[in-house]
Design an enzyme around this catalytic site. Structure first.
Site, PDB file in Angstrom:
ATOM      1  N   TRP A 175      13.642 -46.926  -9.131  1.00 37.58           N
ATOM      2  CA  TRP A 175      14.791 -46.357  -9.849  1.00 37.58           C
ATOM      3  C   TRP A 175      14.886 -46.957 -11.270  1.00 37.58           C
ATOM      4  CZ3 TRP A 175      16.933 -42.415 -11.146  1.00 37.58           C
ATOM      5  CH2 TRP A 175      18.299 -42.107 -11.209  1.00 37.58           C
ATOM      6  N   TYR A 197       2.975 -43.708  -8.272  1.00 39.14           N
ATOM      7  CA  TYR A 197       1.563 -43.734  -8.713  1.00 39.14           C
ATOM      8  C   TYR A 197       1.241 -42.590  -9.684  1.00 39.14           C
ATOM      9  CZ  TYR A 197       1.948 -40.586  -4.740  1.00 39.14           C
ATOM     10  OH  TYR A 197       2.393 -39.609  -3.886  1.00 39.14           O
ATOM     11  N   ALA A 213      14.260 -41.314  -7.302  1.00 46.89           N
ATOM     12  CA  ALA A 213      13.540 -41.805  -8.484  1.00 46.89           C
ATOM     13  C   ALA A 213      12.232 -41.032  -8.675  1.00 46.89           C
ATOM     14  CB  ALA A 213      13.245 -43.295  -8.305  1.00 46.89           C
ATOM     15  N   ASP A 243      24.640 -36.561  -2.550  1.00 43.40           N
ATOM     16  CA  ASP A 243      23.726 -37.668  -2.264  1.00 43.40           C
ATOM     17  C   ASP A 243      23.439 -37.772  -0.770  1.00 43.40           C
ATOM     18  OD1 ASP A 243      23.662 -41.123  -3.557  1.00 43.40           O
ATOM     19  OD2 ASP A 243      22.118 -39.780  -2.769  1.00 43.40           O
ATOM     20  N   SER A 298      13.378 -40.479   0.918  1.00 46.43           N
ATOM     21  CA  SER A 298      14.458 -41.424   1.259  1.00 46.43           C
ATOM     22  C   SER A 298      13.936 -42.535   2.158  1.00 46.43           C
ATOM     23  CB  SER A 298      15.588 -40.671   1.968  1.00 46.43           C
ATOM     24  OG  SER A 298      16.399 -41.588   2.687  1.00 46.43           O
ATOM     25  N   VAL A 328      13.265 -51.935  -0.069  1.00 45.05           N
ATOM     26  CA  VAL A 328      14.602 -52.289   0.415  1.00 45.05           C
ATOM     27  C   VAL A 328      15.264 -51.074   1.073  1.00 45.05           C
ATOM     28  CG1 VAL A 328      16.931 -52.952  -0.312  1.00 45.05           C
ATOM     29  CG2 VAL A 328      14.935 -54.079  -1.330  1.00 45.05           C
ATOM     30  N   GLU A 373      18.630 -49.892   1.882  1.00 38.68           N
ATOM     31  CA  GLU A 373      20.024 -50.253   1.572  1.00 38.68           C
ATOM     32  C   GLU A 373      20.978 -49.914   2.717  1.00 38.68           C
ATOM     33  OE1 GLU A 373      20.068 -51.836  -2.569  1.00 38.68           O
ATOM     34  OE2 GLU A 373      20.974 -52.136  -0.596  1.00 38.68           O
ATOM     35  N   LYS A 428      66.776 -46.196 -16.042  1.00 44.47           N
ATOM     36  CA  LYS A 428      65.470 -45.869 -16.647  1.00 44.47           C
ATOM     37  C   LYS A 428      65.642 -45.227 -18.022  1.00 44.47           C
ATOM     38  CE  LYS A 428      63.029 -44.777 -12.313  1.00 44.47           C
ATOM     39  NZ  LYS A 428      62.298 -43.683 -11.620  1.00 44.47           N
ATOM     40  N   LYS A 486      66.215 -42.353 -18.723  1.00 44.89           N
ATOM     41  CA  LYS A 486      65.469 -41.085 -18.739  1.00 44.89           C
ATOM     42  C   LYS A 486      66.479 -39.956 -18.542  1.00 44.89           C
ATOM     43  CE  LYS A 486      60.906 -42.075 -16.582  1.00 44.89           C
ATOM     44  NZ  LYS A 486      60.086 -41.812 -15.370  1.00 44.89           N
TER      45      LYS A 486
HETATM   46  N1  C2G Z   1      51.710 -40.703 -11.121  1.00 43.50           N
HETATM   47  C1  C2G Z   1      50.338 -40.526 -10.982  1.00 43.50           C
HETATM   48  N2  C2G Z   1      49.634 -39.870 -11.942  1.00 43.50           N
HETATM   49  C2  C2G Z   1      50.275 -39.374 -13.030  1.00 43.50           C
HETATM   50  C3  C2G Z   1      51.661 -39.540 -13.173  1.00 43.50           C
HETATM   51  C4  C2G Z   1      52.376 -40.224 -12.185  1.00 43.50           C
HETATM   52  O1  C2G Z   1      49.742 -40.980  -9.984  1.00 43.50           O
HETATM   53  N3  C2G Z   1      49.557 -38.703 -13.986  1.00 43.50           N
HETATM   54  C5  C2G Z   1      52.448 -41.432 -10.071  1.00 43.50           C
HETATM   55  C6  C2G Z   1      53.149 -42.651 -10.628  1.00 43.50           C
HETATM   56  O2  C2G Z   1      52.256 -43.752 -10.703  1.00 43.50           O
HETATM   57  C7  C2G Z   1      54.238 -42.867  -9.587  1.00 43.50           C
HETATM   58  C8  C2G Z   1      54.576 -41.445  -9.123  1.00 43.50           C
HETATM   59  O3  C2G Z   1      53.470 -40.628  -9.540  1.00 43.50           O
HETATM   60  O4  C2G Z   1      53.703 -43.607  -8.490  1.00 43.50           O
HETATM   61  C9  C2G Z   1      55.859 -40.936  -9.731  1.00 43.50           C
HETATM   62  O5  C2G Z   1      55.699 -41.045 -11.126  1.00 43.50           O
HETATM   63  P1  C2G Z   1      57.063 -40.970 -12.027  1.00 43.50           P
HETATM   64  O6  C2G Z   1      57.819 -39.767 -11.644  1.00 43.50           O
HETATM   65  O7  C2G Z   1      56.679 -41.183 -13.441  1.00 43.50           O
HETATM   66  O8  C2G Z   1      57.836 -42.236 -11.438  1.00 43.50           O
HETATM   67  P2  C2G Z   1      58.453 -43.444 -12.330  1.00 43.50           P
HETATM   68  O9  C2G Z   1      59.248 -42.870 -13.413  1.00 43.50           O
HETATM   69  O10 C2G Z   1      57.307 -44.321 -12.645  1.00 43.50           O
HETATM   70  O11 C2G Z   1      59.460 -44.119 -11.274  1.00 43.50           O
HETATM   71  O12 C2G Z   1      61.180 -47.476  -8.394  1.00 43.50           O
HETATM   72  C10 C2G Z   1      59.984 -46.892  -8.903  1.00 43.50           C
HETATM   73  C11 C2G Z   1      60.315 -45.807  -9.888  1.00 43.50           C
HETATM   74  O13 C2G Z   1      61.212 -44.886  -9.321  1.00 43.50           O
HETATM   75  C12 C2G Z   1      59.041 -45.082 -10.341  1.00 43.50           C
END
Ligand code: C2G
Length: 504
Positions: A12, A50, A136, A240, A250, A275, A277, A399, A401
C-alpha cells in the site's frame, strides 16, 4: 507539488508512493527494514507488486528523520501494530505537517483507532484517515479506484482529497473519521469469515450472507459509538467490505480460505506471508462489543475459530442455530412506558430487559437536519428518547435567545420526529441532575459543541455521550442565509420595477 514522506514500504505504501509521484509530488519512502530499502533502491521493484514499475524519482531511506524532514505531508502506511511506535519516532520531529493515516486497525489495549493512536503520541497532529475499497495491487496498475478522506475538519479532508485525486483515484470526503476507521478495522474480520466459508466449500449465498450481516454488525456497533449511518453505506463501509471479502488480493480473505481448508491460523498467516490485519483487530472488536453492549455474532465466531480452536463447521452450526432475529432495529417502544415514567415507576418489558433511556437537551429553533442527525444517533444509544426543549422564558432569560417558534410549536415539531418518544420543558440549567433520576435515565447525550460541559452528570450514574455535530448547518446560518437571500430578492424586485411593462 508537495513534499510527501511515506512511512511504510509495504504494497500500500509503495502503490501510494507511485501514484503520488506520477502526479508530480516529491515522494520519499521509509521502512524500518533496511533490507527492504536496499532491495527497493536497487531494483525499484516490490516483491509483492512484481508487475509494477516504481518510478526512479522516488527516494527510499531507512532513516525516519530524512523521511519526515521538510515535508508537507506524512503518510502512515505501516501495519496497525507499528503505528504507535512509528508515531513515537515522528513526535520529536513533528513540525505541524498534515498526517494521513492509511493503516487500518484498532489498538487492542487502548481501543484507539489509528488516528487516535497517532494523536496520543503527537497531540498537535492534524490527522486525516484515508480508507476504502483500495487493493494496492490495482491502485498500482492505475485501475479506477475510490477512497474516503475522513477528518472532523472538513477543510482538511478536502485538502487531502485534492492531493490524492488523480485520473484513476476518486476521493470522497467524510467528517465521521471514527466511523470510517471502525469500518476499516472490523471489515477485515468479516473478510476472514468470508475466506473461511469459501475454504470450507461454501458458495456465493454464504458469502453474501456474511457481507450483509457483517455490515449490520459493524453498523450497529458504530451507531452505538456515535458514528454516522452514511459511513456504513459508503466506500469505507460496504465498499471496502465487498472488496475485502470477495477479492483474491485480500490477505484476510486468503488467510481465511486457508483456515477453511484446514490450516491452523498460524500456518495460514505464514502461508499468506503478509500482515493479516483482521486477526490483529479481533481483540479490540471483542472489547468494543462488550463495552458498548452490542452483539457481534460473526466477529465472535471468527474469534472462536482463530483464538479458541473451535472447528469452522461447529462455528457455522452455532451461527445457523441462533435464535430468530428480525432485520429491523428495535424502534418499537412499549407505549405504556411513557405513563410509567411519568408516574415515576420503572418499567419492565418482555424478557425482563429494562429499557435503555436516553435524554438530550436543546432549543431546536429553527429545527434542521443537524438536529435530526443528533436525535437519530441519540435514539440508537437506547430504546426510549426524551428530549428536553428550552422553554421561551429559559431561552430569553438564560440563553438570551429569541426563538422564531414558541415552546409549544417547537415541542409539536420535535414530537413529530419518529426517534423522539417524549418531550418535556427545560426551565433551568440546574434541572439536569434531578431529571436523570426522575426519568430513570441511562444515557445523557449532547452534540460535541458541549464536549465536557456536562461530565458532572456521570456522578448521577449516567453515561455522558457527546456526538459529532453536523458541521455545515446551524440555525444561525439558516437565518443569515434567509436574510441575505431576502436582501438580494428585494434588490431584484426594485430593479424589476424600472422595466417598462406597458404593452406597445
Ligand atoms: N446540533 C448538532 N448539529 C448541528 C446543530 C446542533 O448536532 N448542526 C446539536 C447540538 O449539539 C445540540 C442539539 O443539536 O446537542 C440542539 O442544538 P441547539 O438547539 O442549538 O441546542 P442549544 O441551544 O445548544 O441548547 O441545556 C443544554 C441546552 O439546552 C442546549
Amino acid at each position: 507539488m508537495n513534499k510527501i514522506g511515506i512511512l511504510g514500504a509495504g504494497t500500500w505504501g509503495i502503490a501510494l508512493a507511485r501514484m503520488l509521484c506520477l502526479v508530480g509530488n516529491d515522494v520519499q519512502v521509509w521502512s524500518a527494514l533496511p533490507d527492504e530499502i536496499i532491495e527497493l533502491q536497487t531494483l525499484h521493484k516490490h516483491k509483492n507488486l512484481y508487475n509494477v514499475v516504481i518510478p526512479d524519482s522516488i527516494n527510499f531511506t531507512a532513516d525516519i528523520t530524512k523521511a519526515v524532514k521538510d515535508k508537507d505531508m506524512i503518510i502512515f502506511a505501516v501495519p496497525s501494530i507499528y503505528v504507535r511506535s512509528t508515531a513515537k519516532m515522528v513526535a520529536p520531529l513533528y513540525k505541524g505537517e498534515i498526517i494521513v493515516d492509511v493503516a487500518k486497525g484498532i489498538e487492542s489495549d487502548s481501543l484507539m483507532t489509528m488516528s487516535e493512536v497517532i494523536k496520543s503520541e503527537i497531540p498537535k497532529a492534524n490527522v486525516v484517515a484515508l480508507s476504502g475499497p483500495t487493493h494496492a495491487e490495482e491502485v498500482a496498475l492505475d485501475l479506477p479506484t475510490t477512497i474516503v478522506s475522513a477528518c472532523e475538519d472538513m477543510a482538511l479532508a478536502e485538502y487531502v482529497q485534492s492531493i490524492f485525486s488523480t485520473p484513476s483515484m476518486r476521493v470522497y470526503t467524510n467528517t465521521d473519521i471514527k466511523g470510517v476507521e471502525i469500518c476499516g478495522a472490523l471489515k477485515n474480520i468479516i473478510a476472514l469469515a468470508s475466506g473461511i466459508a469459501s475454504g470450507m466449500g461454501f458458495g456465493d449465498n454464504t458469502r453474501a450472507a456474511l457481507i450483509t450481516r457483517g455490515l449490520s454488525e459493524i453498523e450497529r456497533l458504530g451507531l452505538k459509538m456515535g458514528c454516522l449511518p452514511d459511513t456504513f453505506s459508503g466506500l469505507a463501509g460496504i465498499g471496502d467490505l465487498i472488496v475485502t471479502s470477495t477479492s483474491n488480493h485480500s490477505r484476510n480473505n486468503k488467510c481465511g480460505y486457508l483456515i477453511g481448508q484446514g490450516y491452523s491460523p498460524s500456518d495460514a498467516v505464514k502461508q499468506v506471508g503478509m500482515v493479516v490485519e483482521g486477526i490483529n483487530a479481533i481483540p479490540a472488536a471483542i472489547q468494543l462489543s462488550e463495552k458498548n453492549d452490542v452483539e457481534l455474532p460473526l466477529i465472535f465466531a471468527v474469534d472462536d475459530i482463530i483464538n479458541h480452536a473451535v472447528e469452522p463447521l461447529e462455528a457455522v452450526k452455532r451461527l445457523m442455530g441462533r435464535n430468530y432475529k428480525s432485520e429491523l432495529r428495535k424502534y418499537v417502544i412499549d407505549i405504556n412506558y411513557e405513563s410509567a415514567v411519568l408516574k415515576n415507576t420503572s418499567i419492565r418489558v418482555k424478557g425482563d430487559q429494562s429499557m435503555k433511556r436516553v435524554i438530550t437537551y436543546g432549543t431546536f429553533d429553527l429545527l434542521h437536519y443537524g438536529h435530526i442527525n443528533l436525535l437519530r444517533r441519540a435514539k440508537a444509544l437506547g430504546d426510549y428518547l426524551i428530549v428536553v426543549i428550552s422553554s421561551d422564558e429559559f431561552n430569553w432569560n438564560e440563553k438570551h435567545k429569541k426563538c422564531y417558534f414558541t415552546y409549544e410549536q417547537r415541542k409539536a415539531l420535535v414530537e413529530a420526529i419518529r426517534y423522539v418518544d417524549l418531550v418535556i420543558p427545560e426551565e433551568s440549567w440546574n434541572q439536569k441532575r434531578t431529571d436523570m433520576h426522575e426519568y430513570h435515565i441511562d444515557t445523557f447525550v449532547m452534540g460535541d459543541d458541549w464536549k465536557g460541559k456536562f461530565d458532572f452528570l456521570k456522578e448521577e450514574g449516567v453515561d455522558v455521550v457527546y456526538l459529532p455535530r453536523t458541521p455545515e448547518i446551524s440555525s444561525s446560518k439558516m437565518k443569515k442565509d434567509l436574510y441575505d437571500a431576502n436582501a438580494v430578492d428585494g434588490e431584484s424586485k426594485t430593479n424589476h420595477d424600472d422595466i417598462n411593462t406597458d404593452p406597445k
